[in-house]
Design a protein around this motif. Structure first.
Motif, PDB file in Angstrom:
ATOM      1  N   LEU A 295       0.811  -1.208   0.000  1.00  0.00           N
ATOM      2  CA  LEU A 295       0.000   0.000   0.000  1.00  0.00           C
ATOM      3  C   LEU A 295       0.849   1.265   0.000  1.00  0.00           C
ATOM      4  CD1 LEU A 295      -2.973   0.740   0.051  1.00  0.00           C
ATOM      5  CD2 LEU A 295      -2.874   0.664   2.539  1.00  0.00           C
ATOM      6  N   ILE A 296       1.922   1.279   0.753  1.00  0.00           N
ATOM      7  CA  ILE A 296       2.721   2.509   0.851  1.00  0.00           C
ATOM      8  C   ILE A 296       3.491   2.807  -0.437  1.00  0.00           C
ATOM      9  CG2 ILE A 296       2.854   2.490   3.354  1.00  0.00           C
ATOM     10  CD1 ILE A 296       5.715   1.382   3.100  1.00  0.00           C
ATOM     11  N   LYS A 297       3.456   1.908  -1.393  1.00  0.00           N
ATOM     12  CA  LYS A 297       4.037   2.201  -2.711  1.00  0.00           C
ATOM     13  C   LYS A 297       3.294   3.344  -3.392  1.00  0.00           C
ATOM     14  CE  LYS A 297       5.845  -2.428  -3.508  1.00  0.00           C
ATOM     15  NZ  LYS A 297       5.725  -3.667  -4.297  1.00  0.00           N
ATOM     16  N   ALA A 298       2.106   3.669  -2.879  1.00  0.00           N
ATOM     17  CA  ALA A 298       1.305   4.753  -3.441  1.00  0.00           C
ATOM     18  C   ALA A 298       1.725   6.116  -2.900  1.00  0.00           C
ATOM     19  CB  ALA A 298      -0.170   4.518  -3.171  1.00  0.00           C
ATOM     20  N   ASP A 299       2.799   6.174  -2.101  1.00  0.00           N
ATOM     21  CA  ASP A 299       3.319   7.447  -1.589  1.00  0.00           C
ATOM     22  C   ASP A 299       2.256   8.181  -0.772  1.00  0.00           C
ATOM     23  OD1 ASP A 299       5.122   9.480  -1.126  1.00  0.00           O
ATOM     24  OD2 ASP A 299       4.756  10.478  -3.039  1.00  0.00           O
ATOM     25  N   LEU A 300       1.942   7.603   0.392  1.00  0.00           N
ATOM     26  CA  LEU A 300       0.905   8.136   1.264  1.00  0.00           C
ATOM     27  C   LEU A 300       1.499   9.058   2.321  1.00  0.00           C
ATOM     28  CD1 LEU A 300      -0.920   4.751   1.725  1.00  0.00           C
ATOM     29  CD2 LEU A 300      -1.580   6.609   0.196  1.00  0.00           C
ATOM     30  N   PHE A 301       0.680   9.938   2.855  1.00  0.00           N
ATOM     31  CA  PHE A 301       1.115  10.872   3.889  1.00  0.00           C
ATOM     32  C   PHE A 301       0.886  10.302   5.292  1.00  0.00           C
ATOM     33  CE2 PHE A 301      -0.399  14.338   6.740  1.00  0.00           C
ATOM     34  CZ  PHE A 301       0.817  14.911   6.993  1.00  0.00           C
ATOM     35  N   ASP A 302      -0.282   9.727   5.532  1.00  0.00           N
ATOM     36  CA  ASP A 302      -0.642   9.233   6.857  1.00  0.00           C
ATOM     37  C   ASP A 302      -1.524   8.007   6.699  1.00  0.00           C
ATOM     38  OD1 ASP A 302      -0.958   9.129   9.636  1.00  0.00           O
ATOM     39  OD2 ASP A 302      -2.644  10.527   9.622  1.00  0.00           O
ATOM     40  N   VAL A 303      -1.185   6.932   7.410  1.00  0.00           N
ATOM     41  CA  VAL A 303      -1.955   5.689   7.346  1.00  0.00           C
ATOM     42  C   VAL A 303      -2.289   5.245   8.759  1.00  0.00           C
ATOM     43  CG1 VAL A 303      -1.956   3.279   6.597  1.00  0.00           C
ATOM     44  CG2 VAL A 303      -0.741   5.003   5.237  1.00  0.00           C
ATOM     45  N   THR A 304      -3.560   4.928   9.005  1.00  0.00           N
ATOM     46  CA  THR A 304      -4.002   4.426  10.298  1.00  0.00           C
ATOM     47  C   THR A 304      -4.842   3.181  10.061  1.00  0.00           C
ATOM     48  OG1 THR A 304      -4.117   6.683  11.161  1.00  0.00           O
ATOM     49  CG2 THR A 304      -5.283   4.994  12.395  1.00  0.00           C
ATOM     50  N   ALA A 305      -4.576   2.148  10.847  1.00  0.00           N
ATOM     51  CA  ALA A 305      -5.326   0.893  10.703  1.00  0.00           C
ATOM     52  C   ALA A 305      -6.154   0.638  11.953  1.00  0.00           C
ATOM     53  CB  ALA A 305      -4.368  -0.267  10.460  1.00  0.00           C
ATOM     54  N   SER A 306      -7.365   0.143  11.739  1.00  0.00           N
ATOM     55  CA  SER A 306      -8.245  -0.301  12.819  1.00  0.00           C
ATOM     56  C   SER A 306      -8.630  -1.735  12.523  1.00  0.00           C
ATOM     57  CB  SER A 306      -9.502   0.565  12.896  1.00  0.00           C
ATOM     58  OG  SER A 306      -9.163   1.912  13.173  1.00  0.00           O
ATOM     59  N   PHE A 307      -8.465  -2.606  13.515  1.00  0.00           N
ATOM     60  CA  PHE A 307      -8.678  -4.034  13.319  1.00  0.00           C
ATOM     61  C   PHE A 307     -10.006  -4.470  13.917  1.00  0.00           C
ATOM     62  CE2 PHE A 307      -4.191  -3.090  13.290  1.00  0.00           C
ATOM     63  CZ  PHE A 307      -3.800  -3.678  12.101  1.00  0.00           C
ATOM     64  N   VAL A 308     -10.759  -5.252  13.176  1.00  0.00           N
ATOM     65  CA  VAL A 308     -12.078  -5.716  13.600  1.00  0.00           C
ATOM     66  C   VAL A 308     -11.910  -6.804  14.659  1.00  0.00           C
ATOM     67  CG1 VAL A 308     -14.196  -6.870  12.865  1.00  0.00           C
ATOM     68  CG2 VAL A 308     -13.129  -5.145  11.386  1.00  0.00           C
TER      69      VAL A 308
END
Length: 148
Positions: A123-136
């Motif tokens: 996913l970070i290959k898309a050159d992102l600024f901020d990533v947050t994950a929430s797990f079910v």
């Protein structure tokens, strides 16, 4: 779309494996009329396809994650690159461009935390600024049935 079309769609959303004969009987029309209505709904793009829903845990994908992300790049080139990246990741089920505090929301399934890390690395290959994950932790309601 009339009441009979809505009944057909409601029944098909619950069980797309129904035969035309069974469906016609349930909604009170002839088999040929039912078939014509289904064909018309497909031609109009209302019925987009038929799928088999799988239990993710049963196929080894027990971790569902919602990934919120922001980008500093709001241009067509970046959006195309992002689309290409997420379309190439098998565990990504849904991607939405959002209004509000986050730019994109992704729903994905993976086997475990190392599986999420692998997805994240793609996913970070898309050159992102901020990533947050929430797990079910628990799925309380999950449906693909639209209220008609």
């Amino acid at each position: 779309m009339d009441k009979t079309d809505r009944l057909i769609l409601t029944r098909l959303q619950r069980d797309a494996s129904l035969s035309v004969a069974d469906l016609a009987e349930q909604v009170g029309v002839s088999k040929s009329a039912c078939w014509r209505r289904i064909q018309k709904l497909e031609d109009q793009g209302i019925i987009r396809g038929q799928v088999t829903l799988l239990d993710p845990v049963a196929v080894g994908l027990s971790l569902t994650v919602f990934i919120s992300m922001k980008t500093n790049q709001h241009n067509r080139e970046w959006a195309t690159q992002f689309r290409d990246v997420v379309e190439g990741i098998p565990g990504v089920l849904e991607v939405y461009r959002m209004g509000g505090d986050i730019d994109y929301l992704i729903k994905a399934v993976v086997a475990d935390m190392p599986g999420y890390d692998s997805l994240y690395q793609e996913l970070i290959k898309a050159d992102l600024f901020d990533v947050t994950a929430s797990f079910v932790m628990e799925s309380i309601k999950e449906t693909s049935e639209l209220p008609l």
